[in-house]
Scaffold this active site. Structure first.
Site, PDB file in Angstrom:
ATOM      1  N   TYR A 169      45.707  -6.324-125.743  1.00 26.80           N
ATOM      2  CA  TYR A 169      46.229  -7.373-124.861  1.00 26.80           C
ATOM      3  C   TYR A 169      47.242  -8.190-125.641  1.00 26.80           C
ATOM      4  O   TYR A 169      47.853  -7.692-126.594  1.00 26.80           O
ATOM      5  CB  TYR A 169      45.047  -8.183-124.291  1.00 26.80           C
ATOM      6  N   LYS A 191      34.967  10.586-102.833  1.00 25.22           N
ATOM      7  CA  LYS A 191      36.096  11.450-103.188  1.00 25.22           C
ATOM      8  C   LYS A 191      36.564  11.122-104.609  1.00 25.22           C
ATOM      9  O   LYS A 191      36.843  12.012-105.411  1.00 25.22           O
ATOM     10  CB  LYS A 191      37.230  11.181-102.190  1.00 25.22           C
TER      11      LYS A 191
HETATM   12  O1  LIG Z   1      36.694  16.229 -96.938  1.00 20.34           O
HETATM   13  C1  LIG Z   1      35.713  16.983 -96.976  1.00 20.34           C
HETATM   14  O2  LIG Z   1      35.114  17.207 -98.028  1.00 20.34           O
HETATM   15  C2  LIG Z   1      35.190  17.586 -95.743  1.00 20.34           C
HETATM   16  C3  LIG Z   1      36.205  17.876 -94.711  1.00 20.34           C
HETATM   17  O3  LIG Z   1      37.482  17.389 -95.017  1.00 20.34           O
HETATM   18  C4  LIG Z   1      35.786  17.349 -93.378  1.00 20.34           C
HETATM   19  O4  LIG Z   1      36.556  16.599 -92.774  1.00 20.34           O
HETATM   20  O5  LIG Z   1      34.709  17.695 -92.945  1.00 20.34           O
END
Ligand SMILES: O=C(O)C[C@H](O)C(=O)O
Ligand SMILES: NC(=O)c1ccc[n+]([C@@H]2O[C@H](COP(=O)([O-])OP(=O)(O)OC[C@H]3O[C@@H](n4cnc5c(N)ncnc54)[C@H](O)[C@@H]3O)[C@@H](O)[C@H]2O)c1
Length: 494
Positions: free
Chosen positions: A133, A188
């Site tokens: 920093y 995700k």
């Molecule tokens: O995004 C996923 O892992 C699953 C797929 O895209 C879904 O919409 O079912």
């Protein structure tokens, strides 16, 4: 609890798959804290009660033990929420047993969210602080002001992806808004980290206006090496992606479109190896001309599939159908120049491949009998496929679906971590159709000839070779495409 007791004989008079017991899943698992009296047989009675209610005991942990009894945590999987209730009731009904508390393990896992930020540098001493920093950091800032191309090297930009949604088409749940979309986006991001060591961050936008979404992503883009659009409804998603690709100098990828298309093409290539048919010769029918369907069709056509028909709410999409406009009309023009009309069972007549990305249970299984010999059937709608994949096996040589409890699970996670690993490694500024095709081919090739069979056309999501192969293929392709990667400077002073 929902149990399917449908007929045991198919329309063709063949014996159907015998009725299955409830399929239990960890996603409906609960932990029940209970106290049991001192009877030595009580643990056995507890396990039997759960089993008799159709549940599966996965753990029994003793929390406290006294001469007159035990406190135990019983963890068990159910088929759905109502089934969990039935199991708890069965435990409540046991003499000598008192249910104290029921915890839903999926909700417990989400308490506090699924992600955190961690520092990659030590911050233990004044020296550490003065480099990480102020004042040391100022020298790095000034260097970047002079050489912006080094931002990827000297900040997290080089390894960071924004997972952007407006919450308008979350899984199969529909338009549930940005807050409710967070668990999926966090998930995700967790998958990005787990499978490709990418630091992804959920960005859930409180707008469904195309201009606002585009402008917002444009404004945050400097801090990211790539943009992963997620669960944005069609047809809005097509325009957002196209406009962002035009404006940004980092790759923009809509996972529901291209991640799905890569995995579907890879699975199809291998399914055709099993049934000994050529990509250029098969007739493909796609149910669902939304985000996934449109991208699948585009990639199949690019890969050389000669004949594709798309079916949606309007029937077989046909260019002379006056109800169609925009993306669907464009899809009809690209797939059905002859103007064929009809419903899904007609479309399947003489087809070799069925790919479903529409909605659950929209196809009677018997309609698959209209298909050619050695048919390939991918009912991919989540969480309920277009047609029961187990029953579809009576009519098709190869079946794959989105379900994790059956062989041949088609899921985007086989593609998106590797795609972005490759893009970030190559410092890609864009993503091309060539890269998508390279990713699909590499993923298909992970399944060797000596492994390939009707139940193994696509690697497991836990096979590290999948992400690695996709990443290498995408990076190689990016490096070979003129202008697809950012310049690398070599300043030896740092
Ligand atoms: O995004 C996923 O892992 C699953 C797929 O895209 C879904 O919409 O079912
Ligand atoms: N297994 C996977 O890896 C995977 C990947 C992506 C999408 N999916 C699934 O595919 C489905 C579609 O996803 P999407 O992102 O393309 O959604 P989308 O909303 O963009 O597209 C769905 C399309 O299906 C059509 N449709 C819906 N219900 C229909 C019905 N009853 N009859 C006829 N047409 C119907 C809609 O009109 C739309 O054009 C979802 O169930 C999703 O979970 C699975």
């Amino acid at each position: 609890m929902s149990t399917d007791t449908s007929a045991n004989v198919t329309a063709l008079g063949e014996p159907a798959t015998p009725p299955r017991g409830p399929v239990t899943s960890a996603s409906y698992s609960i932990t029940v804290r209970l106290t049991a009296d001192g009877d030595p047989a009580s643990i056995g009675r507890i396990a039997t009660a759960v089993g008799s209610a159709g549940g599966a005991v996965t753990a029994i942990d003793v929390v406290d033990s006294r001469p007159d009894g035990l406190t135990v945590d019983v963890t068990c999987s159910a088929a759905d929420a109502a089934h969990s209730e039935e199991m708890v009731q069965a435990l409540r009904d046991l003499p000598g047993v008192k249910v104290r508390k029921v915890s839903d393990r999926t909700f417990l896992l989400h308490l506090g969210g699924k992600l955190e930020i961690a520092s990659r540098v030590p911050l233990k001493t004044r020296d550490d602080l003065s480099m990480a920093y102020t004042p040391g950091v100022a020298r790095v800032c000034m260097a970047l002001a002079e050489h912006p191309e080094d931002v990827r090297r000297l900040t997290i930009k080089g390894n960071t992806v924004a997972v952007v949604t407006d919450g308008s088409a979350v899984l199969g749940l529909g338009n549930i808004g940005p807050g409710a979309a967070m668990p999926v986006m966090e998930g995700k991001a967790a998958l990005f980290k787990r499978f490709a060591d990418i630091d992804a961050w959920p960005i859930c936008l409180d707008t469904q206006d195309v201009d606002e979404i585009v402008r917002t992503v444009e404004l945050i883009a400097p801090g990211f090496g790539g943009i992963n659009l997620e669960d944005i409804a069609a047809p809005r998603c097509f325009e957002i992606e196209a406009r962002l690709r035009e404006k940004l100098d980092i790759p923009v990828f809509h996972d529901d479109q291209h991640g799905t298309a890569i995995v579907a093409l890879a699975a199809l290539r291998n399914a055709l190896r099993v049934v000994d048919k050529e990509l250029g010769e098969v007739k493909v029918v796609v149910a669902g001309g939304g985000a996934a369907g449109t991208a699948i069709v585009s990639l199949l056509l690019e890969a050389g599939v000669g004949s594709v028909l798309v079916w949606d709410r309007e029937g077989i999409l046909s260019p002379d159908d006056e109800r169609l406009s925009g993306a669907k009309l464009e899809l009809a023009r690209r797939t059905n120049p002859a103007g064929e009309r009809g419903e899904l069972p007609q479309a399947l007549t003489g087809a070799d491949v069925f790919i479903g990305v529409s909605a659950g249970n929209i196809l009677p299984v018997e309609a698959l009998a209209n298909m050619n010999e050695r048919a390939v059937v991918f009912p991919m709608a989540n969480p309920t496929p277009e047609v029961d994949p187990v029953r579809a096996r009576q009519y098709a040589a190869v079946v794959a679906s989105g379900r994790s409890d059956l062989p041949n699970q088609i899921n985007n996670v086989l593609a998106f971590p590797g795609v972005f690993r490759g893009l970030l490694d190559a410092r890609a500024t864009e993503i091309s159709t060539g890269m998508l095709l390279a990713a699909a081919d590499a993923l298909a090739a992970v399944v060797r000839d000596d492994q390939l069979n009707a139940n193994y056309i696509i690697p497991s999501v836990f096979d590290p070779a999948a992400t690695e192969a996709v990443a290498h293929a995408v990076a190689d392709q990016a490096r070979h495409e003129p202008g697809a990667t950012a310049e690398v400077t070599d300043r030896t002073s740092f």
